[in-house]
Design a protein around this motif. Structure first.
Motif, PDB file in Angstrom:
ATOM      1  N   HIS A  40       0.789  -1.305  -0.024  1.00 31.19           N
ATOM      2  CA  HIS A  40      -0.060   0.042  -0.024  1.00 31.19           C
ATOM      3  C   HIS A  40       1.036   1.219  -0.061  1.00 31.19           C
ATOM      4  O   HIS A  40       0.249   2.352  -0.162  1.00 31.19           O
ATOM      5  CB  HIS A  40      -0.943  -0.154   1.224  1.00 31.19           C
ATOM      6  N   ILE A  41       2.243   1.198  -0.016  1.00 34.46           N
ATOM      7  CA  ILE A  41       3.228   2.556   0.109  1.00 34.46           C
ATOM      8  C   ILE A  41       3.277   2.903  -1.428  1.00 34.46           C
ATOM      9  O   ILE A  41       3.589   2.219  -2.318  1.00 34.46           O
ATOM     10  CB  ILE A  41       4.474   2.092   0.875  1.00 34.46           C
ATOM     11  N   ASP A  42       3.148   4.276  -1.373  1.00 32.89           N
ATOM     12  CA  ASP A  42       3.176   4.828  -2.919  1.00 32.89           C
ATOM     13  C   ASP A  42       4.850   4.920  -3.179  1.00 32.89           C
ATOM     14  O   ASP A  42       5.608   4.844  -2.244  1.00 32.89           O
ATOM     15  CB  ASP A  42       2.507   6.195  -2.674  1.00 32.89           C
ATOM     16  N   ALA A  43       4.968   5.137  -4.410  1.00 33.00           N
ATOM     17  CA  ALA A  43       6.292   5.131  -4.783  1.00 33.00           C
ATOM     18  C   ALA A  43       7.350   6.242  -4.247  1.00 33.00           C
ATOM     19  O   ALA A  43       8.261   5.847  -4.020  1.00 33.00           O
ATOM     20  CB  ALA A  43       6.329   5.373  -6.164  1.00 33.00           C
ATOM     21  N   GLU A  44       6.768   7.548  -4.098  1.00 30.27           N
ATOM     22  CA  GLU A  44       7.244   8.333  -3.686  1.00 30.27           C
ATOM     23  C   GLU A  44       7.746   8.094  -2.151  1.00 30.27           C
ATOM     24  O   GLU A  44       9.145   8.168  -1.997  1.00 30.27           O
ATOM     25  CB  GLU A  44       6.720   9.716  -3.740  1.00 30.27           C
ATOM     26  N   SER A  45       6.858   7.526  -1.392  1.00 28.74           N
ATOM     27  CA  SER A  45       7.530   7.249  -0.084  1.00 28.74           C
ATOM     28  C   SER A  45       8.202   6.294  -0.028  1.00 28.74           C
ATOM     29  O   SER A  45       9.016   6.197   0.844  1.00 28.74           O
ATOM     30  CB  SER A  45       5.919   7.047   0.721  1.00 28.74           C
ATOM     31  N   TRP A  46       8.172   5.240  -0.957  1.00 28.91           N
ATOM     32  CA  TRP A  46       9.020   4.208  -1.007  1.00 28.91           C
ATOM     33  C   TRP A  46      10.650   4.933  -1.104  1.00 28.91           C
ATOM     34  O   TRP A  46      11.505   4.297  -0.373  1.00 28.91           O
ATOM     35  CB  TRP A  46       8.883   3.169  -2.084  1.00 28.91           C
ATOM     36  N   GLN A  47      10.623   5.639  -1.908  1.00 32.84           N
ATOM     37  CA  GLN A  47      12.034   6.325  -2.105  1.00 32.84           C
ATOM     38  C   GLN A  47      12.733   6.773  -0.861  1.00 32.84           C
ATOM     39  O   GLN A  47      13.636   6.828  -0.403  1.00 32.84           O
ATOM     40  CB  GLN A  47      12.016   7.310  -3.406  1.00 32.84           C
ATOM     41  N   ALA A  48      11.889   7.627  -0.398  1.00 33.29           N
ATOM     42  CA  ALA A  48      11.912   8.246   0.961  1.00 33.29           C
ATOM     43  C   ALA A  48      12.566   7.423   2.172  1.00 33.29           C
ATOM     44  O   ALA A  48      13.290   7.393   3.046  1.00 33.29           O
ATOM     45  CB  ALA A  48      10.974   9.049   1.353  1.00 33.29           C
ATOM     46  N   ILE A  49      11.644   6.233   1.976  1.00 35.99           N
ATOM     47  CA  ILE A  49      11.881   5.204   2.933  1.00 35.99           C
ATOM     48  C   ILE A  49      13.373   4.411   2.838  1.00 35.99           C
ATOM     49  O   ILE A  49      13.897   4.609   3.785  1.00 35.99           O
ATOM     50  CB  ILE A  49      10.855   4.108   3.224  1.00 35.99           C
ATOM     51  N   GLU A  50      13.649   4.170   1.606  1.00 38.01           N
ATOM     52  CA  GLU A  50      14.800   3.702   1.304  1.00 38.01           C
ATOM     53  C   GLU A  50      16.135   4.509   1.617  1.00 38.01           C
ATOM     54  O   GLU A  50      16.838   4.042   2.194  1.00 38.01           O
ATOM     55  CB  GLU A  50      14.717   3.119   0.029  1.00 38.01           C
ATOM     56  N   HIS A  51      15.580   5.822   1.354  1.00 37.22           N
ATOM     57  CA  HIS A  51      16.868   7.001   1.612  1.00 37.22           C
ATOM     58  C   HIS A  51      16.949   6.906   3.131  1.00 37.22           C
ATOM     59  O   HIS A  51      18.384   7.101   3.414  1.00 37.22           O
ATOM     60  CB  HIS A  51      16.372   8.145   0.940  1.00 37.22           C
ATOM     61  N   ARG A  52      15.782   7.040   3.651  1.00 41.09           N
ATOM     62  CA  ARG A  52      16.200   7.193   5.393  1.00 41.09           C
ATOM     63  C   ARG A  52      16.821   6.003   6.072  1.00 41.09           C
ATOM     64  O   ARG A  52      17.749   5.986   6.874  1.00 41.09           O
ATOM     65  CB  ARG A  52      14.833   7.581   6.007  1.00 41.09           C
ATOM     66  N   LEU A  53      16.321   4.776   5.379  1.00 42.79           N
ATOM     67  CA  LEU A  53      16.986   3.626   6.242  1.00 42.79           C
ATOM     68  C   LEU A  53      18.530   3.516   5.788  1.00 42.79           C
ATOM     69  O   LEU A  53      19.363   3.029   6.471  1.00 42.79           O
ATOM     70  CB  LEU A  53      16.143   2.343   5.499  1.00 42.79           C
ATOM     71  N   GLY A  54      18.598   4.119   4.518  1.00 42.88           N
ATOM     72  CA  GLY A  54      20.166   4.031   3.879  1.00 42.88           C
ATOM     73  C   GLY A  54      20.906   4.884   5.077  1.00 42.88           C
ATOM     74  O   GLY A  54      22.205   4.708   5.194  1.00 42.88           O
ATOM     75  N   LEU A  55      20.553   6.020   5.354  1.00 43.88           N
ATOM     76  CA  LEU A  55      21.136   6.909   5.943  1.00 43.88           C
ATOM     77  C   LEU A  55      21.587   6.152   7.473  1.00 43.88           C
ATOM     78  O   LEU A  55      22.417   6.716   8.059  1.00 43.88           O
ATOM     79  CB  LEU A  55      20.097   8.104   6.071  1.00 43.88           C
ATOM     80  N   LEU A  56      20.685   5.254   7.928  1.00 42.16           N
ATOM     81  CA  LEU A  56      20.867   4.468   9.089  1.00 42.16           C
ATOM     82  C   LEU A  56      21.564   3.484   8.831  1.00 42.16           C
ATOM     83  O   LEU A  56      21.877   2.689   9.985  1.00 42.16           O
ATOM     84  CB  LEU A  56      19.462   4.158   9.650  1.00 42.16           C
ATOM     85  N   GLY A  57      22.177   3.397   7.668  1.00 41.07           N
ATOM     86  CA  GLY A  57      22.958   1.947   7.374  1.00 41.07           C
ATOM     87  C   GLY A  57      22.260   0.675   7.061  1.00 41.07           C
ATOM     88  O   GLY A  57      22.828  -0.105   7.689  1.00 41.07           O
ATOM     89  N   THR A  58      21.162   0.794   6.931  1.00 43.82           N
ATOM     90  CA  THR A  58      20.300  -0.389   6.937  1.00 43.82           C
ATOM     91  C   THR A  58      19.424  -0.600   5.706  1.00 43.82           C
ATOM     92  O   THR A  58      19.357   0.695   4.890  1.00 43.82           O
ATOM     93  CB  THR A  58      19.648  -0.575   8.176  1.00 43.82           C
ATOM     94  N   ASP A  59      18.450  -1.341   5.562  1.00 38.23           N
ATOM     95  CA  ASP A  59      17.347  -1.572   4.281  1.00 38.23           C
ATOM     96  C   ASP A  59      16.063  -2.102   4.938  1.00 38.23           C
ATOM     97  O   ASP A  59      16.211  -2.285   5.891  1.00 38.23           O
ATOM     98  CB  ASP A  59      18.054  -2.321   3.134  1.00 38.23           C
ATOM     99  N   LEU A  60      15.330  -2.185   4.160  1.00 39.97           N
ATOM    100  CA  LEU A  60      13.926  -2.566   4.637  1.00 39.97           C
ATOM    101  C   LEU A  60      13.926  -4.034   4.761  1.00 39.97           C
ATOM    102  O   LEU A  60      13.428  -4.449   6.138  1.00 39.97           O
ATOM    103  CB  LEU A  60      12.677  -2.620   3.639  1.00 39.97           C
TER     104      LEU A  60
END
Length: 75
Positions: A40-60
């Motif tokens: 249910h997550i939209d594409a723009e939010s996916w990019q933001a989630i991946e970006h923020r998790l990347g800043l934390l050194g992790t992924d989904l």
């Protein structure tokens, strides 16, 4: 003249709710419910989630795995 890189997209509030539901479902051992919430997550939010998790050194996948292993509790 320098140009600033574009700001990363934001996580929409409903997408944040779906992500929380996915992590909760993973913690509760309900992979189908986790997948349904993620879908249910939209594409723009996916990019933001991946970006923020990347800043934390992790992924989904790591976040879902951690939730599954710990039952959602801090290790």
């Amino acid at each position: 003249m320098t140009t600033n890189p574009p700001a990363p997209p934001g996580i929409r509030p409903l997408a944040a709710v779906h992500l929380r539901e996915a992590l909760t479902a993973a913690a509760d051992g309900q992979p189908a419910a986790a997948l349904a919430a993620l879908m249910h997550i939209d594409a723009e939010s996916w990019q933001a989630i991946e970006h923020r998790l990347g800043l934390l050194g992790t992924d989904l996948l790591d976040a879902l795995s951690l939730a599954t292993r710990t039952g959602g509790r801090t290790p």
